[in-house]
Design an enzyme around this catalytic site. Structure first.
Site, PDB file in Angstrom:
ATOM      1  N   LYS A   1       1.229   4.217  -2.975  1.00  0.00           N
ATOM      2  CA  LYS A   1       0.928   5.636  -2.751  1.00  0.00           C
ATOM      3  C   LYS A   1       2.165   6.512  -2.990  1.00  0.00           C
ATOM      4  CE  LYS A   1      -3.430   5.033  -2.046  1.00  0.00           C
ATOM      5  NZ  LYS A   1      -4.418   5.500  -3.049  1.00  0.00           N
TER       6      LYS A   1
ATOM      7  N   TYR B   1       0.839  -1.211   0.000  1.00  0.00           N
ATOM      8  CA  TYR B   1       0.000   0.000   0.000  1.00  0.00           C
ATOM      9  C   TYR B   1       0.873   1.260   0.000  1.00  0.00           C
ATOM     10  CZ  TYR B   1      -3.512   3.445   1.243  1.00  0.00           C
ATOM     11  OH  TYR B   1      -4.328   4.548   1.233  1.00  0.00           O
TER      12      TYR B   1
HETATM   13  P1  NAP Z   1     -13.580   3.233   0.840  1.00  0.00           P
HETATM   14  O1  NAP Z   1     -14.623   3.905   1.666  1.00  0.00           O
HETATM   15  O2  NAP Z   1     -13.244   1.809   1.105  1.00  0.00           O
HETATM   16  O3  NAP Z   1     -13.955   3.421  -0.701  1.00  0.00           O
HETATM   17  C1  NAP Z   1     -13.194   2.812  -1.725  1.00  0.00           C
HETATM   18  C2  NAP Z   1     -13.885   3.006  -3.058  1.00  0.00           C
HETATM   19  O4  NAP Z   1     -13.108   2.327  -4.068  1.00  0.00           O
HETATM   20  C3  NAP Z   1     -15.264   2.396  -3.086  1.00  0.00           C
HETATM   21  O5  NAP Z   1     -16.137   3.206  -3.847  1.00  0.00           O
HETATM   22  C4  NAP Z   1     -15.053   1.054  -3.774  1.00  0.00           C
HETATM   23  O6  NAP Z   1     -16.256   0.694  -4.427  1.00  0.00           O
HETATM   24  C5  NAP Z   1     -13.959   1.448  -4.787  1.00  0.00           C
HETATM   25  N1  NAP Z   1     -13.233   0.271  -5.243  1.00  0.00           N
HETATM   26  C6  NAP Z   1     -12.599  -0.668  -4.489  1.00  0.00           C
HETATM   27  N2  NAP Z   1     -12.105  -1.644  -5.257  1.00  0.00           N
HETATM   28  C7  NAP Z   1     -12.440  -1.320  -6.539  1.00  0.00           C
HETATM   29  C8  NAP Z   1     -12.225  -1.949  -7.789  1.00  0.00           C
HETATM   30  N3  NAP Z   1     -11.569  -3.112  -7.891  1.00  0.00           N
HETATM   31  N4  NAP Z   1     -12.689  -1.353  -8.918  1.00  0.00           N
HETATM   32  C9  NAP Z   1     -13.379  -0.181  -8.839  1.00  0.00           C
HETATM   33  N5  NAP Z   1     -13.600   0.472  -7.686  1.00  0.00           N
HETATM   34  C10 NAP Z   1     -13.151  -0.102  -6.544  1.00  0.00           C
HETATM   35  O7  NAP Z   1     -12.188   3.991   0.992  1.00  0.00           O
HETATM   36  P2  NAP Z   1     -11.784   5.545   0.919  1.00  0.00           P
HETATM   37  O8  NAP Z   1     -11.150   5.881   2.203  1.00  0.00           O
HETATM   38  O9  NAP Z   1     -12.888   6.375   0.440  1.00  0.00           O
HETATM   39  O10 NAP Z   1     -10.628   5.434  -0.146  1.00  0.00           O
HETATM   40  C11 NAP Z   1     -10.553   6.285  -1.289  1.00  0.00           C
HETATM   41  C12 NAP Z   1      -9.091   6.579  -1.572  1.00  0.00           C
HETATM   42  O11 NAP Z   1      -8.547   7.305  -0.481  1.00  0.00           O
HETATM   43  C13 NAP Z   1      -8.212   5.334  -1.746  1.00  0.00           C
HETATM   44  O12 NAP Z   1      -7.359   5.512  -2.839  1.00  0.00           O
HETATM   45  C14 NAP Z   1      -7.419   5.278  -0.445  1.00  0.00           C
HETATM   46  O13 NAP Z   1      -6.176   4.666  -0.613  1.00  0.00           O
HETATM   47  C15 NAP Z   1      -7.274   6.767  -0.138  1.00  0.00           C
HETATM   48  N6  NAP Z   1      -6.988   7.086   1.273  1.00  0.00           N
HETATM   49  C16 NAP Z   1      -7.863   6.733   2.258  1.00  0.00           C
HETATM   50  C17 NAP Z   1      -7.548   7.048   3.569  1.00  0.00           C
HETATM   51  C18 NAP Z   1      -8.470   6.711   4.721  1.00  0.00           C
HETATM   52  O14 NAP Z   1      -8.028   6.750   5.891  1.00  0.00           O
HETATM   53  N7  NAP Z   1      -9.728   6.421   4.477  1.00  0.00           N
HETATM   54  C19 NAP Z   1      -6.337   7.711   3.884  1.00  0.00           C
HETATM   55  C20 NAP Z   1      -5.487   8.042   2.852  1.00  0.00           C
HETATM   56  C21 NAP Z   1      -5.816   7.743   1.541  1.00  0.00           C
HETATM   57  P3  NAP Z   1     -16.746  -0.809  -4.741  1.00  0.00           P
HETATM   58  O15 NAP Z   1     -16.441  -1.658  -3.540  1.00  0.00           O
HETATM   59  O16 NAP Z   1     -18.201  -0.608  -5.032  1.00  0.00           O
HETATM   60  O17 NAP Z   1     -15.988  -1.208  -5.967  1.00  0.00           O
END
Ligand code: NAP
Length: 273
Positions: free
Chosen positions: A169, A165
Site C-alpha cells: 500500500k 500488505y
Molecule cells: P473484499 O470485500 O475482500 O473485496 C476484495 C475484492 O477483490 C473482491 O471483489 C475479490 O473478488 C477481489 N479479489 C481478490 N483476489 C482477487 C484476485 N486474485 N483477482 C481478482 N480479484 C480479486 O475487500 P475490500 O475491503 O472491498 O478491499 C478492496 C480494496 O480496499 C483492497 O485493495 C484493500 O486493500 C483496500 N482496503 C480495504 C480496507 C478495509 O478495511 N476493508 C481498508 C483499507 C484498504 P473475488 O474473491 O471474487 O476474486
C-alpha cells in the site's frame, strides 16, 4: 439491448462513459460499481467469482439501464492479467479505471506462506501497475480519463505483522502520487484512495479479529466510495475518507517513524499472539 454484442460496455458509443472496476464482486469494489452505475457509466467488472459478478451485473443493468460486461479474472495469474490488459487496450474509450482488487495477510512474516505473500504483491501492486499502464496511453491521446488506485491508511507507516500488505500500500500511494505529478498539465486525474477500517469481507479473508474495535473506527464501503468520487471531482491526489481516518493520518504525519512502528508493532503483536 438486443443480443450479447449490444450489451457490451465496449466504449464504442461516444455518448456513453465507461468505467472498469477490479474486485467488483464484493466490498468497496462492488460499491464503486453500484455508485458508478447510478451515475450512468457503462461498466466492466472484474474479479474471480464469475457468479457474483453476473448477479451484480444483472442487478445494475436492470436498475440503471446501463451496459455491464463481466470479465472474470484472477489478477495474480499473468495470463488472466494480460487478458484484462488487452481488453483495456482495445477499448475505444475508458473514462475511469478503478484498481481496487486487493487482499492482506497477517502474522509473523517468517511463518507466512511465501506463495501467498507473492500473490499479495502480484494483486496489490503488479496488477495495478500493469492495468494503469494499459489504460493511460489512450487516456492521454484523448486528454480525458481518471484512475483511482485503492491504497490504505496502512501504507502511511511500517506494518509489523502486516509487513507485505503495508509495503504494497505504501507502493500504491507513492506510485499514484508520482503519476499525478507526471500528469500535471493534462486533464487526466489520478487518486490514491486511502481508507481505514471499512466494513467489507477484507478482515475475514485476512483472518484478522477486529471485534474489539469501536464503531468510531469503521466506515461503510458506501461512504468510502462516495467520498472518493467527490474527491476525484475536486482533483484530490491522495484522499483519506472520513474524519477519524483523517485524524489518524494527521497524527501519523507528525509522529516519528521509530515511534510509530513500535506502537503498531505492539498493538499487532497482541493480535497474532
Ligand atoms: P473484499 O470485500 O475482500 O473485496 C476484495 C475484492 O477483490 C473482491 O471483489 C475479490 O473478488 C477481489 N479479489 C481478490 N483476489 C482477487 C484476485 N486474485 N483477482 C481478482 N480479484 C480479486 O475487500 P475490500 O475491503 O472491498 O478491499 C478492496 C480494496 O480496499 C483492497 O485493495 C484493500 O486493500 C483496500 N482496503 C480495504 C480496507 C478495509 O478495511 N476493508 C481498508 C483499507 C484498504 P473475488 O474473491 O471474487 O476474486
Amino acid at each position: 439491448m438486443s443480443g450479447a454484442e449490444d450489451s457490451r460496455a465496449n466504449g464504442a458509443d461516444p455518448t456513453r462513459t465507461v468505467a472498469l472496476v477490479t474486485g467488483a464482486s464484493a466490498g468497496i469494489g462492488e460499491e464503486f460499481a453500484e455508485q458508478l452505475a447510478k451515475k450512468g457509466h457503462d461498466l466492466i467488472v472484474v474479479a474471480r467469482s464469475a457468479d457474483r459478478l453476473e448477479t451484480l451485473a444483472a442487478r445494475l443493468r436492470t436498475a440503471n439501464r446501463i451496459a455491464v460486461d463481466v470479465l472474470p479474472a484472477d489478477l495474480t495469474k499473468p495470463e488472466d492479467l494480460r487478458s484484462v490488459e488487452r481488453r483495456i487496450e482495445g477499448l475505444p474509450r475508458l473514462d475511469l479505471l478503478v484498481n481496487n482488487a486487493g487482499f492482506g495477510t497477517m502474522g509473523r512474516f517468517a511463518t507466512l506462506d511465501a506463495d501467498q505473500e507473492e500473490a499479495e504483491i502480484r494483486l496489490n501492486v503488479v496488477a495495478l501497475v500493469r492495468l494503469t499502464r494499459a489504460a493511460l496511453p489512450a487516456m492521454l491521446r484523448h486528454d480525458r480519463g481518471a484512475v483511482i488506485n485503492v491504497s490504505s491508511l496502512a501504507g502511511f507507516q511500517a506494518g509489523p505483522f502486516n509487513a507485505t500488505y503495508a509495503a504494497t500500500k505504501a507502493y500504491v500511494t507513492s506510485f499514484t502520487e508520482s503519476l499525478g505529478e507526471e500528469l500535471r498539465g493534462t486533464r487526466l486525474r489520478v487518486q490514491a484512495l486511502c481508507p481505514g477500517f471499512t466494513r467489507t469481507e477484507f478482515q475475514d479473508r485476512a483472518g484478522i479479529d477486529v471485534s474489539d474495535l469501536p464503531d468510531l473506527a469503521w466506515m461503510s464501503a458506501a461512504s468510502v466510495v462516495e467520498s472518493s468520487l467527490a474527491a476525484l471531482d475536486r482533483g484530490e491526489l491522495v484522499h483519506v475518507p472520513g474524519v477519524t481516518n483523517r485524524l489518524v493520518a494527521g497524527l501519523v504525519r507528525v509522529t516519528p517513524r521509530t515511534v510509530l512502528r513500535r506502537i503498531v508493532g505492539s498493538t499487532m503483536r497482541t493480535r497474532v499472539g
